[in-house]
Design an enzyme around this catalytic site. Structure first.
Site, PDB file in Angstrom:
ATOM      1  N   SER A  54       0.801  -1.226   0.000  1.00 32.00           N
ATOM      2  CA  SER A  54       0.000   0.000   0.000  1.00 32.00           C
ATOM      3  C   SER A  54       0.835   1.277   0.000  1.00 32.00           C
ATOM      4  CB  SER A  54      -0.939   0.016   1.215  1.00 32.00           C
ATOM      5  OG  SER A  54      -0.206   0.159   2.410  1.00 32.00           O
ATOM      6  N   LYS A 115       0.963   4.422   7.006  1.00 34.26           N
ATOM      7  CA  LYS A 115       0.415   5.275   5.952  1.00 34.26           C
ATOM      8  C   LYS A 115       1.065   6.660   6.066  1.00 34.26           C
ATOM      9  CE  LYS A 115      -2.735   2.120   4.920  1.00 34.26           C
ATOM     10  NZ  LYS A 115      -2.631   1.288   3.707  1.00 34.26           N
TER      11      LYS A 115
END
Length: 224
Positions: A54, A115
């Protein structure tokens, strides 16, 4: 008149120190080392491994990272309480945090995510045709990539069309750099500040599992 003995009694020899068994010495040294390692891991720096794509290409599967645990405040173990922060999280920081969806699970069942912070408390966030807008202004970073040329309609998924929403106080909006393949705030909401564990700052090791070979060009590289 004092009497001096012609043959004074010699002083008793000092007792020899008792030699401790080798396993006790090694055991004590190992115990101290474990305590120091626990303190460092809890309050200073912690190692993490990237399990998914990701954050590609900023972070690849098999990258091993060091995370600064004290920059946002030192966390008291087994609690959500932290103190003495150096600074608040900033836009663009790559952070490790406990997944908010695990808040009802036990401490040992919670998963860690990594993230990038996109939205700060109070920001208005909107995604239109894959483009991110913060407070009405286009926001782009060099690390973001789009590997899917298709644009999903708003009714099908929040991936390419999202918001506008206002980030609540004490929370952050996060996204993966691999925008088309990231399960992030577009899907599950905001990250509370108390869930943030630290700032990822360097790759200390990287292993390419497909070729069974280290990625030497990534070792020691800072994370931006």
């Amino acid at each position: 008149m004092s009497h001096i003995s012609p043959n004074p009694t010699p002083e008793s020899p000092l007792p020899k120190p008792i030699k401790r068994p080798w396993y006790r010495e090694y055991g004590e040294a190992l115990f101290v080392a474990l305590i120091l390692a626990l303190i460092i891991r809890t309050f200073v720096v912690q190692a993490f491994k990237i399990p998914s794509g990701s954050m590609e290409d900023t972070l690849l599967i098999g990258d091993h990272l060091l995370v600064n645990k004290f920059i946002y405040g030192t966390e008291i173990p087994f609690t959500d309480i932290s103190f003495l922060p150096i600074r608040d999280p900033q836009r663009g920081d790559v952070i490790v945090f406990e997944f908010p969806g695990d808040k009802d699970k036990s401490y040992f069942q919670r998963k860690d995510f990594i993230k990038r912070i996109i939205g700060l408390p109070g920001d208005k966030i909107e995604v239109r045709s894959k483009k991110v807008y913060i407070n009405g202004e286009l926001f782009e970073i060099p690390g973001e990539i789009h590997k899917d040329p298709n644009v999903l309609p708003e009714k099908a998924s929040p991936r390419d069309f999202f918001g506008p929403v206002r980030v609540p106080e004490g929370h952050y909006f996060v996204m993966g750099d691999n925008r088309d393949h990231s399960f992030d705030s577009r899907f599950w909401g905001y990250v509370p500040q108390e869930n943030i564990k630290g700032l990822a700052f360097i790759k200390y090791w990287s292993w390419d599992s497909e070729n069974n070979w280290p990625r030497f060009n990534r070792i020691g590289r800072p994370i931006h």
